[in-house]
Scaffold this active site. Structure first.
Site, PDB file in Angstrom:
ATOM      1  N   GLY A  76       0.990  -1.559   0.058  1.00 39.68           N
ATOM      2  CA  GLY A  76       0.158   0.221   0.267  1.00 39.68           C
ATOM      3  C   GLY A  76       1.307   1.410   0.500  1.00 39.68           C
ATOM      4  N   PRO A  77       1.810   1.220   1.114  1.00 39.11           N
ATOM      5  CA  PRO A  77       2.662   2.486   1.183  1.00 39.11           C
ATOM      6  C   PRO A  77       3.943   2.185  -0.246  1.00 39.11           C
ATOM      7  CG  PRO A  77       2.525   1.813   3.467  1.00 39.11           C
ATOM      8  CD  PRO A  77       1.173   0.287   2.236  1.00 39.11           C
ATOM      9  N   GLY A  99       4.623   4.384  -9.456  1.00 37.78           N
ATOM     10  CA  GLY A  99       4.450   5.028  -8.442  1.00 37.78           C
ATOM     11  C   GLY A  99       5.820   4.753  -7.123  1.00 37.78           C
ATOM     12  N   ASN A 149       1.383   2.797 -16.942  1.00 36.45           N
ATOM     13  CA  ASN A 149      -0.033   3.269 -17.153  1.00 36.45           C
ATOM     14  C   ASN A 149       0.276   4.613 -17.248  1.00 36.45           C
ATOM     15  OD1 ASN A 149      -0.581   4.073 -14.138  1.00 36.45           O
ATOM     16  ND2 ASN A 149      -1.522   2.941 -13.983  1.00 36.45           N
ATOM     17  N   HIS A 172      -7.964   5.418 -10.316  1.00 34.03           N
ATOM     18  CA  HIS A 172      -7.021   4.977  -9.739  1.00 34.03           C
ATOM     19  C   HIS A 172      -8.393   4.857  -8.298  1.00 34.03           C
ATOM     20  CE1 HIS A 172      -3.095   6.282 -10.237  1.00 34.03           C
ATOM     21  NE2 HIS A 172      -2.799   5.158  -9.661  1.00 34.03           N
ATOM     22  N   ARG A 192      26.894  -2.010  22.035  1.00 33.67           N
ATOM     23  CA  ARG A 192      26.398  -2.968  20.738  1.00 33.67           C
ATOM     24  C   ARG A 192      28.208  -3.845  20.642  1.00 33.67           C
ATOM     25  NH1 ARG A 192      29.763   2.245  20.761  1.00 33.67           N
ATOM     26  NH2 ARG A 192      31.372   2.952  18.975  1.00 33.67           N
ATOM     27  N   GLU A 239      19.435   2.761   4.239  1.00 35.17           N
ATOM     28  CA  GLU A 239      18.389   2.263   5.539  1.00 35.17           C
ATOM     29  C   GLU A 239      17.136   1.357   5.151  1.00 35.17           C
ATOM     30  OE1 GLU A 239      20.245   4.625   4.794  1.00 35.17           O
ATOM     31  OE2 GLU A 239      22.116   4.866   6.140  1.00 35.17           O
ATOM     32  N   PHE A 270      19.437   7.176  12.711  1.00 32.48           N
ATOM     33  CA  PHE A 270      18.668   7.074  10.742  1.00 32.48           C
ATOM     34  C   PHE A 270      17.732   6.022  11.154  1.00 32.48           C
ATOM     35  CE2 PHE A 270      23.279   8.175  10.008  1.00 32.48           C
ATOM     36  CZ  PHE A 270      22.926   9.056   9.855  1.00 32.48           C
ATOM     37  N   HIS A 274      24.648   3.820  19.570  1.00 35.06           N
ATOM     38  CA  HIS A 274      24.739   5.155  19.245  1.00 35.06           C
ATOM     39  C   HIS A 274      23.677   5.998  19.535  1.00 35.06           C
ATOM     40  CE1 HIS A 274      27.951   3.245  17.045  1.00 35.06           C
ATOM     41  NE2 HIS A 274      28.627   4.844  17.430  1.00 35.06           N
TER      42      HIS A 274
END
Lengths: 537, 537
Positions: free
Chosen positions: A84-85, A123, A152, A229, A320, A374, A400, A424
């Site tokens: 969807g996204p 898209g 399209n 659409h 870490r 990412e 990030f 971090h």
């Protein structure tokens, strides 16, 4: 409607699947990256016999139905990922291809040998995540990817020419993809089939088949109309379109012979599946437990908790660093851990010691260099986890997490069993300045429903095994759980369902959707779920 | 060090600027998209005479210094945008080019006629936002963009070949860019200059000059060494590198003649600026007030508050519909509003009535079709706002704020005066399902320091002008302010500083950094600020 011929070719001629066994591990995966065209996929799932009914189609886009506005994995059988996204499905497929290839290397072609198909739209290709994912797939030569670009030329605001002039052929060739431009072939079933078959035969490079289509086809009124659409056609327009197709003006009309044809097509993979079961049993001889643990991304054996590191007071490792050793301990007991990072492997402690880099020439390696990508990394993790057979882990700086947030949200929504390592946190990056100072990110991630956010304070909290009272009780001490949300809707689950035993394995800064020996916590949005009784393989 | 020759060419031969007037509106803009190379830019700002001192350079990466780890706009004179998160600078430049072209169309070439230069790295080009921004820039033919791709083939984890094989020439040609591949020319000053001059002469297409460089050059020890990314060289290595360059082993050694040469270069734009001031005064004859309002993105005239719509009880418009009319009222009083959306112009109420689309053939239009590229749209807004002369507005669904979150964070951090319109909050998108259901997004955005998040409940709250008590007092009623954060550091400002008068103009769902008649609220991270006394033009 415009994509119906393509879907027909895919579901009756090309895809290798068995609608009677939708979770067959060696099935081809199909992704509708343009999830807003969900009715296309639901229609195919009904026709091919996945269990959807005409009543389900009648409930399209209704609250609680099996046919929601956008496809949702775990909600409707036959849906492989939640889309969807835009752009997500494109990148999920790259993760699936990583998982497929990794499984194939580990267990051989008799066990794993399939393709990842997707329909992607203008898209999807405009979104940045498509660049990251395509560039990575080209670099790694993920030949099992076969995408059709439904060109399209229509977006919601009008023709795509308002905003888009990319030469798609040039762009994807620059990524090292195998590109076929079919032109205006959206009704030419044989041309589509030939292109798809050729693309499946290309195993060194991912393939993109570009197909010009016409939104709204064959409606005389809404052909190439941006409104198609999201527009619900009125009665006249529906009648017109049906007349063009020679169909009676009757809602949900499915002739018996058409249904029989599709149901037959839905079962045409059965012999292949039965054959696979035999070959698989032979190939897995002596490795059944490993295969089972692989499919569930669970530890093999029972004494693995003892192998997790614990730290004494004097150790004080950076979390870490502790995470690096915990991750490697996990890697020794869970088959199919896929390590990786967005070019911060050492910094985030996501390096696996017992393997090499996954590269085109060394596809058996389980350390993935995602590059500084990412977003695609996050989406690939979701795809790989939903494909099954691997436990994907990624690392980048906490700040990030913003770059990959759309993917993280979908991981939570999909119950994808993957681990995002973010290192971090605020303290200690002061010299890098505010761009690298994640003051708001932990709270912000904790707002995402269904996401389990753990922020350990020392090595033993990373390990979860050392000094935790939980080790004895098998329970997660509530004070140590940074965030363990209940679903907004649906039944409350007892703690022991979510965490059947204490989490042993964790993180530099955080681990999400992390639950080694239980099903990943799944956020059940709707209270009414149907058609999804079997667990995802 | 490897980029010093390129920076030398840019700052002494190519860029049109006047270090004695760093806010000259018609200066070329320079962006260091790979912000982690900040010392390069600081060295140039010192040499060219922007006000940085050798002491500032000695304080590199120290808390409170003028030379923080990554360049920050508004903190160090000569820094145009805040960079560090990769890809952002690339996309900021596209927004600057939009602003430049829009200003040029409105006021003519005597007033606005400059270029946007950037240095972009492998990492910038791996990030998805570079795809979105490059594709948009190619479509719009933003010929004032001249980027140098510093192709050093090195990332933190090792050679970029670990993750990257893109054919950059093919990729950017597919976007419609003018591409020059210089090869290994990182020491050939004349070749660089010629390529940059040719790129500046190309006004129909954005330009990318690809230059192979060698990180660590000319250090014999760290040439092409990934560690050179963040490594502080030890004394021996420094001495070695200086010996290669024929320099004495003395820290911060700058020969007088070198400094004089650069200071001269920093002033070589002065005649052009003085000439511009004269031409500009003539060209702006009778339009001085408009120009001033343009540069500040403020309303022209005094009676504009009365022109904002108000709604009576019976109206009950959807807030995005109210926003549409408010936005158009603003557009009639604020010169240079740039409307736009990520393919949701009607849906989000971001359509300006009094203008046309900004396209290659109609660059005077002020309605931008960003395409389905939320991330680049956000970054372009930041760049356009920091360039000045426009008030950029963007629209997409609230749930897709996730896609643009890194840009939104930088907008807040930079104090960029731009407006993000996000429509379709949770209620009412149930049929689209959870992928479109932004249950957590408002809270999540409110966590971003420096971001003003308004979520009006009806038409008058959108307008802010109708029935607000604030209209009389000129104060924003605190109960209506969804989020108005104080800076974490720095002096507290009185409410009247942040909101000198009530905000009149707002939003479907939310407006961020929106403050028409005052300076944008700026989040001052550090308490010690130097060298930035003049306001940004």
């Amino acid at each position: 409607m415009a994509l119906a011929p393509l879907a027909h070719v895919l579901f009756t001629r090309v895809l290798r699947y068995d609608a009677t066994a939708p979770h067959w591990a060696d099935r081809d995966r199909f992704i509708l990256s343009c999830g807003h065209a969900s009715i296309l996929q639901y229609a195919m799932l009904y026709l091919a016999g996945y269990g959807l009914t005409l009543d389900d189609l009648r409930e399209f886009r209704q609250w609680g139905s099996s046919t929601p506005g956008h496809p949702e994995v775990g909600h409707t059988v036959g849906i492989e990922v939640t889309t969807g996204p835009l752009g997500q499905g494109f990148a999920n497929g790259v993760g699936m291809a990583l998982a497929e290839q990794s499984l194939r290397e580990r267990f051989g072609q008799d066990v794993c040998d399939h393709h990842i198909h997707a329909i992607v739209s203008d898209g999807d290709l405009e979104e940045g995540v498509s660049h990251e994912a395509a560039s990575l797939a080209g670099h790694l030569g993920l030949g099992r990817l076969v995408y059709v670009y439904d060109q399209n030329h229509i977006s919601i605001d009008g023709p795509t020419e308002l905003a888009l002039d990319d030469d798609a052929v040039g762009r994807f060739e620059a990524y090292g993809w195998h590109v076929t431009d079919l032109g205006d072939a959206s009704e030419d079933l044989d041309a589509m089939e030939a292109a798809l078959v050729a693309a499946r035969a290309e195993h060194e490079r991912p393939s993109l088949v570009i197909m010009r289509s016409h939104i709204g086809y064959p409606s005389p009124t809404h052909l190439d109309d941006p409104a198609a659409h999201g527009l619900a056609f009125d009665a006249t327009t529906i009648a017109e379109a049906k007349a063009v197709m020679g169909m009676p003006d009757e809602p949900f009309w499915v002739p018996d012979d058409v249904l029989a044809y599709y149901r037959e097509a839905g079962r045409r993979g059965t012999p292949a599946r039965l054959d696979w079961e035999q070959r698989c049993a032979a190939a897995l001889s002596g490795r059944a437990a490993e295969w089972e643990a692989t499919l569930a991304s669970r530890p093999l054996g029972d004494d693995w908790v003892q192998t997790l590191p614990s730290f004494s007071e004097g150790d004080s490792p950076a979390t870490r660093v502790a995470s690096q050793s915990v991750l490697n301990a996990v890697d020794r007991v869970v088959p199919g851990v896929l390590g990786g990072s967005a070019d911060l492997t050492g910094n985030t402690g996501t390096k696996l010691s017992d393997t090499t880099a996954f590269q085109r020439s060394t596809p058996g390696g389980r350390q993935i260099h995602y590059g500084i990508r990412e977003h695609a990394m996050g989406s690939a993790l979701v795809g790989a986890a939903l494909h099954g057979g691997v436990l994907p882990v990624s690392g980048t700086f906490l700040v990030f997490s913003d770059y990959m947030r759309p993917a993280v949200r979908l991981a939570a929504l999909s119950g994808a069993k993957c681990v995002f390592v973010w290192s971090h946190d605020s303290v200690g990056v002061g010299e890098d300045g505010p761009t690298h100072q994640p003051v708001e990110h932990i709270m912000s991630l904790r707002l995402i429903p269904g996401l389990t956010v753990l922020r350990p304070a020392d090595g033993n909290e990373v390990s979860g095994g050392g000094s935790w009272p939980s080790r004895a009780t098998g329970r997660l001490p509530s004070s140590r759980v940074a965030s363990r949300r209940r679903p907004l809707k649906g039944p409350r689950r007892s703690r022991s369902t979510v965490w059947p035993r204490a989490p042993t394995c964790s993180t530099p800064t955080m681990i999400l959707s992390w639950c080694l020996w239980g099903p990943a916590p799944r956020w059940r949005w709707r209270s009414k779920r149907r058609g999804c009784s079997a667990p995802m393989a």
